[in-house]
Design an enzyme around this catalytic site. Sequence first.
Site, PDB file in Angstrom:
ATOM      1  N   HIS A   1      38.295  37.135  34.072  1.00 41.76           N
ATOM      2  CA  HIS A   1      38.192  38.550  34.451  1.00 41.76           C
ATOM      3  C   HIS A   1      36.797  39.082  34.122  1.00 41.76           C
ATOM      4  CE1 HIS A   1      42.344  39.362  35.769  1.00 41.76           C
ATOM      5  NE2 HIS A   1      42.608  38.328  34.997  1.00 41.76           N
TER       6      HIS A   1
ATOM      7  N   TYR B   1      40.882  35.618  23.645  1.00 43.96           N
ATOM      8  CA  TYR B   1      40.033  36.796  23.862  1.00 43.96           C
ATOM      9  C   TYR B   1      38.994  36.925  22.750  1.00 43.96           C
ATOM     10  CZ  TYR B   1      43.606  38.427  27.218  1.00 43.96           C
ATOM     11  OH  TYR B   1      44.490  38.547  28.268  1.00 43.96           O
TER      12      TYR B   1
END
Length: 340
Positions: A63, A331
Amino acid sequence: MTHRGFGRALALGLAFGTALSAAWSGAFWPGGLRAQEAATTAEQTVDALNALFGKHAGFRANHAKGVVAEGSFTPSPEGAKLSKASVFAGPAVPVTVRFSDATGLPTIPDGSVQANPHGMALKFKLPDGSEMDVVVNALKFFPVATGEEFRDLLIAAAKSGPDAPHPTPLETFAKSHPAAAAAGGTARSPTSFARQTYNGVNAFVFVDKDGKRQPFRYRIVPAQGEEILSEDEAKARAPNYLTEEIGPRLAKGPAEFRVLAQLAQDGDPTSDATKPWPDDRRTVDLGTLTVTRLVPDSASAEKALLFMPNALTDGIEVSDDPLIDARVQAYAVSFGRRTQ
């Protein structure tokens, strides 16, 4: 299923091609897989994403392409009945919103099939000064159930270039993981980031003032309804049609979303993101997300932002879904690398 067909069905941004085999053999990782054996699953996952899409300084491993906006969340009375969380108890709270395309390619065309699933990440600014994050995307369920399986999916994709013999590693993986191809087919390109439904594939748990616990999954639905393009229509759009459309749209008026919670019943799985709950499960309207404007410098803002699925508040807890921690760990690795 052909290699090309499976890649399109996944729609996870797995950019298959000749470069993938080269990437796996050492173009991005000197020594290939063997050098990664001592790494954590999260590190191996980010390494696999970097091998698929390249390393792009300052950008997320997945992303990578996105845009940051601001708005607010106004709770409904129903949320406070399910959870003691302060986000449901008082007036509207500020929210930072990041819309995004899939893949680690910062310049991927917004209408590419590999740009699916589009994502939405939310950071709620709570009255006590703390923050709460929600991370959702357009998939109705996830391709795999664990972080290790997601890593293995990426590895299989990297080994399945056009010259790979059949069955390719990706085809073999798909045979033993039937949700992998099916999940990708649930996401389509919208006319606008403001006209897509975003789903929480992971289960979380509401806790009310009496200690009652209720597993749920988020569903964030555009007030104007979804507006989805065909694959050919999406391809015909300008490369940045989504990222360039949202700013002028918000300048004309806010984009609103209903923030919903689908409630689990006894027996509904909470530990497996590949298994959606039946559509007839009760859905509660938690409130309205109102997106009002882009931030002045979106590129700078998104580099500093980190959205963590376990960044919660009293009254909302993680479930037993192992993907939540896997996402958190990956992440963190990605953030650490892009901020070095």
